[in-house]
Design an enzyme around this catalytic site. Structure first.
Site, PDB file in Angstrom:
ATOM      1  N   GLU A  19      -2.731   8.034  -4.380  1.00  0.00           N
ATOM      2  CA  GLU A  19      -2.991   7.072  -5.441  1.00  0.00           C
ATOM      3  C   GLU A  19      -4.316   7.403  -6.094  1.00  0.00           C
ATOM      4  OE1 GLU A  19      -1.937   2.923  -4.691  1.00  0.00           O
ATOM      5  OE2 GLU A  19      -3.820   2.359  -5.658  1.00  0.00           O
ATOM      6  N   ARG A  47       0.844  -1.193   0.000  1.00  0.00           N
ATOM      7  CA  ARG A  47       0.000   0.000   0.000  1.00  0.00           C
ATOM      8  C   ARG A  47       0.878   1.241   0.000  1.00  0.00           C
ATOM      9  NH1 ARG A  47      -3.438  -2.728  -1.590  1.00  0.00           N
ATOM     10  NH2 ARG A  47      -5.501  -3.165  -0.730  1.00  0.00           N
ATOM     11  N   HIS A  55      -1.338  -0.061  -9.747  1.00  0.00           N
ATOM     12  CA  HIS A  55      -2.013  -0.951  -8.792  1.00  0.00           C
ATOM     13  C   HIS A  55      -2.625  -2.169  -9.514  1.00  0.00           C
ATOM     14  CE1 HIS A  55      -4.042  -0.984  -4.580  1.00  0.00           C
ATOM     15  NE2 HIS A  55      -3.795  -2.227  -5.005  1.00  0.00           N
TER      16      HIS A  55
HETATM   17  P1  NAP Z   1      -0.981 -11.322   5.159  1.00  0.00           P
HETATM   18  O1  NAP Z   1      -0.891 -12.769   4.776  1.00  0.00           O
HETATM   19  O2  NAP Z   1      -1.890 -10.930   6.249  1.00  0.00           O
HETATM   20  O3  NAP Z   1       0.501 -10.829   5.459  1.00  0.00           O
HETATM   21  C1  NAP Z   1       0.788  -9.607   6.034  1.00  0.00           C
HETATM   22  C2  NAP Z   1       1.979  -9.791   6.946  1.00  0.00           C
HETATM   23  O4  NAP Z   1       2.324  -8.524   7.480  1.00  0.00           O
HETATM   24  C3  NAP Z   1       1.719 -10.737   8.108  1.00  0.00           C
HETATM   25  O5  NAP Z   1       2.687 -11.747   8.063  1.00  0.00           O
HETATM   26  C4  NAP Z   1       1.874  -9.858   9.344  1.00  0.00           C
HETATM   27  O6  NAP Z   1       2.688 -10.346  10.352  1.00  0.00           O
HETATM   28  C5  NAP Z   1       2.711  -8.710   8.810  1.00  0.00           C
HETATM   29  N1  NAP Z   1       2.481  -7.505   9.606  1.00  0.00           N
HETATM   30  C6  NAP Z   1       1.309  -6.920   9.933  1.00  0.00           C
HETATM   31  N2  NAP Z   1       1.530  -5.819  10.665  1.00  0.00           N
HETATM   32  C7  NAP Z   1       2.872  -5.725  10.817  1.00  0.00           C
HETATM   33  C8  NAP Z   1       3.709  -4.800  11.468  1.00  0.00           C
HETATM   34  N3  NAP Z   1       3.210  -3.759  12.142  1.00  0.00           N
HETATM   35  N4  NAP Z   1       5.050  -5.006  11.429  1.00  0.00           N
HETATM   36  C9  NAP Z   1       5.562  -6.070  10.769  1.00  0.00           C
HETATM   37  N5  NAP Z   1       4.804  -6.983  10.121  1.00  0.00           N
HETATM   38  C10 NAP Z   1       3.473  -6.807  10.144  1.00  0.00           C
HETATM   39  O7  NAP Z   1      -1.407 -10.447   3.897  1.00  0.00           O
HETATM   40  P2  NAP Z   1      -1.091 -10.714   2.342  1.00  0.00           P
HETATM   41  O8  NAP Z   1      -2.188 -11.498   1.744  1.00  0.00           O
HETATM   42  O9  NAP Z   1       0.308 -11.191   2.230  1.00  0.00           O
HETATM   43  O10 NAP Z   1      -1.215  -9.224   1.797  1.00  0.00           O
HETATM   44  C11 NAP Z   1      -0.365  -8.201   2.262  1.00  0.00           C
HETATM   45  C12 NAP Z   1      -0.815  -6.845   1.767  1.00  0.00           C
HETATM   46  O11 NAP Z   1      -0.537  -6.736   0.376  1.00  0.00           O
HETATM   47  C13 NAP Z   1      -2.335  -6.593   1.833  1.00  0.00           C
HETATM   48  O12 NAP Z   1      -2.702  -6.125   3.125  1.00  0.00           O
HETATM   49  C14 NAP Z   1      -2.577  -5.572   0.760  1.00  0.00           C
HETATM   50  O13 NAP Z   1      -2.531  -4.283   1.312  1.00  0.00           O
HETATM   51  C15 NAP Z   1      -1.404  -5.770  -0.184  1.00  0.00           C
HETATM   52  N6  NAP Z   1      -1.840  -6.263  -1.511  1.00  0.00           N
HETATM   53  C16 NAP Z   1      -1.622  -5.485  -2.610  1.00  0.00           C
HETATM   54  C17 NAP Z   1      -1.998  -5.952  -3.864  1.00  0.00           C
HETATM   55  C18 NAP Z   1      -1.769  -5.136  -5.103  1.00  0.00           C
HETATM   56  O14 NAP Z   1      -2.584  -5.175  -5.989  1.00  0.00           O
HETATM   57  N7  NAP Z   1      -0.670  -4.441  -5.206  1.00  0.00           N
HETATM   58  C19 NAP Z   1      -2.591  -7.211  -4.012  1.00  0.00           C
HETATM   59  C20 NAP Z   1      -2.780  -7.976  -2.866  1.00  0.00           C
HETATM   60  C21 NAP Z   1      -2.402  -7.491  -1.622  1.00  0.00           C
HETATM   61  P3  NAP Z   1       2.613 -11.642  11.273  1.00  0.00           P
HETATM   62  O15 NAP Z   1       2.205 -12.787  10.387  1.00  0.00           O
HETATM   63  O16 NAP Z   1       3.995 -11.728  11.709  1.00  0.00           O
HETATM   64  O17 NAP Z   1       1.625 -11.352  12.346  1.00  0.00           O
END
Ligand code: NAP
Length: 315
Positions: free
Chosen positions: A262, A234, A281
């Protein structure tokens, strides 16, 4: 059969998943335009019991209050930072998302940006198109070798781990920082140590109050000189102004699929930098991925409307 109440979908979605909403007897309203101005969203949401918004629609209390019958906000995304979760909870509105299905597509795009920045692909394409390619030269468009480089992943969740797998195939060394260490074959590092030792830093944390501006000026300058920043998570994770400064000398480059603001306004300083590769995006924009996201969003929406627990609840 008299249609049940309205379901608003704020953009046309790929595939046929929306048909199921009509088959269940709901009145389906799909906004056909590319943009949905806020005033139009506020009007269109009136009378809705279900809403499928995209990441571009800010769903705050004001929107929810226009639709007092609203039961579910089924996000067409995994990220839910565009929804005021507390406001939804306070009104008893369920919020759902589409985790998992877009992991591989987003990891692919992260690698696409990494290769584009490290090997100066966009500059190379421009150079050739402009007719500047007159000879082979040993020093033309030198970039960063990925073999042996250290990739620091910030946020080792679904997408972070999928990026790590791909990086291994390129011969990179993976280190990571996350809220909690995980039983993974990569070293866990405190954030500051990761920044100081990684040749590439890739962001995969959600945008939350804790992670907003995670990469502020101090942290951007704490990255290794000549390093690359990737952000497919993000835009709000990075201080844009400080990034522009860091790209003018300190960093080798940046690959961004998300920005703050954005979209970036035309002529924004980031667009003028040759070492910034910016995509609009499109992390999850594989056709099949986007069709499956629609299927999941609809399944979540209908589950709530029909009185079941949704498969992917957030609130
Ligand atoms: P996810 O599986 O929930 O992974 C997010 C990770 O971030 C988790 O491992 C979590 O940690 C960690 N985290 C959360 N808060 C944190 C903090 N304060 N400090 C350090 N680590 C932290 O989510 P995902 O499916 O991988 O997606 C991640 C993000 O990618 C989404 O939230 C979205 O915003 C973005 N995204 C963007 C696109 C795009 O089109 N560009 C597409 C999909 C997703 P722990 O596991 O250690 O608790």
């Amino acid at each position: 059969m008299k249609p049940k109440s309205k379901v608003l979908v704020t953009r046309r979605l790929p595939g046929n998943a929306l048909d199921r909403i009509q088959e269940k007897g709901y009145h389906l309203e799909v906004h056909e335009g590319f943009f949905l101005p806020r005033e139009d969203l506020l009007k269109k949401v009136e009378g809705a019991i279900g809403l499928i918004p995209t990441v571009e629609d800010r769903i705050e209390a004001e929107v929810m209050d226009r639709a007092p019958e609203l039961k579910v906000i089924a996000c067409y995304s995994v990220g839910v930072d565009h929804v005021d979760l507390e406001a939804a909870k306070a009104r008893g509105i369920r919020v759902t998302h589409t985790p998992g299905v877009l992991t591989e597509a987003t990891a692919d795009l992260t690698l696409a940006l990494l290769l584009a920045v490290a090997r100066r692909v966009v500059e190379g394409v421009d150079y050739a198109r402009k007719g500047l390619w007159r000879a082979w030269h040993p020093e033309l468009l030198l970039g960063l070798d990925l073999q042996g480089a250290t990739l620091g992943i910030v946020g080792m969740g679904r997408i972070g781990q999928a990026v790590a797998k791909r990086a291994e195939a390129f011969g990179m060394k993976v280190v990571y920082h996350s809220r909690t260490p995980k039983p993974l074959p990569y070293p866990y590092l405190p954030l500051e140590e990761l920044l100081a030792t990684s040749d590439i830093v890739s962001l995969h944390v959600p945008l939350t109050p804790e992670t907003r501006r995670l990469m502020d000026r101090k942290r951007l300058l704490a990255m290794k000189p000549g390093a690359i920043l990737l952000n497919t998570a993000r835009g709000g994770l990075v201080d844009t102004e400080a990034l522009v400064e860091a790209l003018n000398g300190h960093l080798f480059g940046a690959g961004l699929d998300v920005t703050d603001p954005e979209p970036l306004p035309p002529g924004h300083p980031l667009y003028t930098l040759l070492n910034a590769v910016i995509t609009p995006h499109i992390g999850s924009a594989g056709r099949r991925t986007r069709e499956r996201m629609a299927e999941i969003a609809v399944a979540n929406l209908l589950a709530v409307l029909e009185g079941w627990e949704p498969p992917n609840p957030v609130v």
